[in-house]
Scaffold this active site. Structure first.
Site, mmCIF file in Angstrom:
data_model
loop_
_atom_site.group_PDB
_atom_site.id
_atom_site.type_symbol
_atom_site.label_atom_id
_atom_site.label_comp_id
_atom_site.label_asym_id
_atom_site.label_seq_id
_atom_site.Cartn_x
_atom_site.Cartn_y
_atom_site.Cartn_z
ATOM 1 C CG ASP A 1 -10.629 29.393 -16.174
ATOM 2 O OD1 ASP A 1 -9.528 28.546 -16.635
ATOM 3 O OD2 ASP A 1 -10.315 30.471 -16.209
ATOM 4 N N GLY B 1 1.453 36.760 -13.308
ATOM 5 C CA GLY B 1 0.274 35.707 -13.156
ATOM 6 C C GLY B 1 -0.724 36.447 -12.213
ATOM 7 C CG ASP C 1 -7.449 35.123 -15.517
ATOM 8 O OD1 ASP C 1 -7.724 34.413 -14.381
ATOM 9 O OD2 ASP C 1 -6.645 34.937 -16.364
ATOM 10 C CE1 TYR D 1 -4.402 28.368 -18.935
ATOM 11 C CE2 TYR D 1 -5.275 27.947 -20.999
ATOM 12 C CZ TYR D 1 -5.436 28.430 -19.626
ATOM 13 O OH TYR D 1 -6.667 28.704 -18.986
HETATM 14 C C1 GLA Z 1 -4.736 31.536 -16.866
HETATM 15 C C2 GLA Z 1 -5.846 31.646 -17.646
HETATM 16 C C3 GLA Z 1 -7.176 31.484 -16.878
HETATM 17 C C4 GLA Z 1 -7.069 30.234 -15.888
HETATM 18 C C5 GLA Z 1 -5.613 30.263 -15.132
HETATM 19 C C6 GLA Z 1 -5.463 29.064 -14.608
HETATM 20 O O1 GLA Z 1 -4.711 32.729 -15.821
HETATM 21 O O2 GLA Z 1 -6.259 33.051 -18.185
HETATM 22 O O3 GLA Z 1 -8.141 31.354 -17.799
HETATM 23 O O4 GLA Z 1 -7.260 29.255 -16.747
HETATM 24 O O5 GLA Z 1 -4.326 30.387 -16.039
HETATM 25 O O6 GLA Z 1 -6.405 28.796 -13.470
#
Ligand code: GLA
Length: 376
Positions: free
Chosen positions: A34, A118, A166, A218
């Site tokens: 994303d 998560g 999200d 990340y």
């Molecule tokens: C976290 C981030 C999202 C996305 C996910 C992995 O939740 O906040 O923006 O990148 O990881 O898909």
């Protein structure tokens, strides 16, 4: 009166002007794409974060939370600078900063989305505040505009370089549907995901391993994907087919290749998964979900032993597919299961975790729920 209004009155000695709520999410497929212009397929869960807000004549923003009894955190409304204020208040305050709100406010939060699981408790908080403030100050911003503003709050004010999935799903979700979101232009299609009548259930397994996405893993992977785009001289990983990407392997170092390979193949998996859902092929859909886990584990390397074990046991005992969701390194996995197998799968996962000396996992069942709303 809404119960949060009563607590607000007790704490701040006045009534709130507005109450809004926004949900957390699970993601069926489309992980770590994303921020790459990719497609994602999340849905909102029924757990909500609710905020009550009133304007005040002072210059202070006061933030309290029912989950932090006795704490009222304060920041000066006209001196907001990225990363100022206590860590947990940066999500709501960052949204005010992002929306350019400079007046005094009292904010009370009731966060019912499990933290660190998560399930996007942070996006739920940001989107609840954004929804309330949009109404309170007549900003008239559209849902995509609110999604961009809340993402900016998290990227710059909180300092977490997340994508836009999200926040978008927390704002745009509708009951009964998963949200096919094109993160390039925020166009959407609601994809029916009404699995209960088919005897299916989406089981969420919270490994209780708490991740902290603000630290490096990340961001480092996101940087690898951006490096691949630069090294290949393309505009986006969205603009290269899987076969063309594979053919240009020699132009990338091994780590960059593997991480970007996840991105390119994951975007294709989302489209495949949507086609299978539309055809009612849940077996095929489950297989694609499991392939996504394998890619997150082996290519993108954001899984962990607990997530792998949860997904493996679920699959071994009859799940149609299972995978880690969200940022990774902990948090939750999902498994698409036959409802009749639920008790067996949960007890096998519990046993497996005990034998491996992992923490005791928690289980939820997730149903596609509605997005953010004003409650009063
Ligand atoms: C976290 C981030 C999202 C996305 C996910 C992995 O939740 O906040 O923006 O990148 O990881 O898909």
């Amino acid at each position: 009166m809404h119960p949060l209004a009563i607590r607000f009155q007790e704490l701040f000695g006045e009534a709130p002007e507005i109450i809004a709520a926004a949900p957390g999410r699970v993601n069926l497929i489309g992980e770590h794409v994303d921020f790459l212009d990719g497609f994602v397929l999340p849905f909102a869960i029924s757990d909500l974060t609710t905020v009550a807000i009133a304007r005040t004549s002072s210059n202070q923003i006061r933030v309290a939370s029912l989950q932090k009894e006795g704490v009222i955190s304060k920041v000066e409304a006209n001196k907001l600078e990225p990363k100022s204020g206590e860590a947990w208040t940066r999500y709501p305050v960052g949204v005010l900063w992002s929306l350019g709100i400079k007046s005094g406010l009292d904010i009370l939060v009731d966060g019912q989305v499990p933290l660190g699981a998560g399930l996007s408790s942070s996006a739920a908080l940001e989107c609840a505040v954004a929804t309330a403030v949009n109404e309170l100050f007549n900003l008239n911003l559209s849902l995509p505009e609110l999604a961009r503003a809340t993402q900016r709050a998290e990227n710059i004010y909180v300092g977490m370089p997340c994508g836009i999935m999200d926040q978008s799903v927390s704002l745009m979700a509708t009951k009964g549907n998963a949200l096919l979101l094109d993160t390039r232009d925020l166009s959407t299609e609601q994809i029916p995901f009404d699995i209960a009548p088919l005897g299916l259930e989406l089981l969420v397994i919270d490994t209780q391993v708490h991740h902290a996405l603000v630290d490096g893993g990340y961001a480092e992977r996101r940087a690898s994907c951006e490096k691949a785009v630069a090294d290949l001289g393309i505009t986006s990983l969205r603009d290269i087919s899987v076969s063309e990407f594979v053919a240009r392997k020699a132009e990338l170092d091994e780590k960059t290749y593997l991480r970007a390979f996840h991105g390119v193949t994951e975007m294709q998996r989302v489209l495949d998964a949507v086609a299978l859902l539309k055809a009612g092929d849940f077996v095929g859909f489950g297989e694609v979900v499991t392939e996504a886990h394998q890619s997150l584990r082996d290519n993108y390397t954001v899984s962990c032993p607990e997530l792998d074990l949860a997904a493996d046991i679920a699959n071994k005992f009859g799940a149609l597919g299972a995978r880690m969701i969200g940022g990774g390194f902990g948090g939750s996995a999902i498994a698409l299961i036959k409802a009749k197998d639920g008790e067996l799968i949960k007890s096998e996962i519990k046993d497996g975790f005990m034998k491996a000396k992992f923490k005791n996992p928690r289980f939820f069942s997730a149903l596609p729920s509605a997005g953010a709303a004003i409650l009063n």
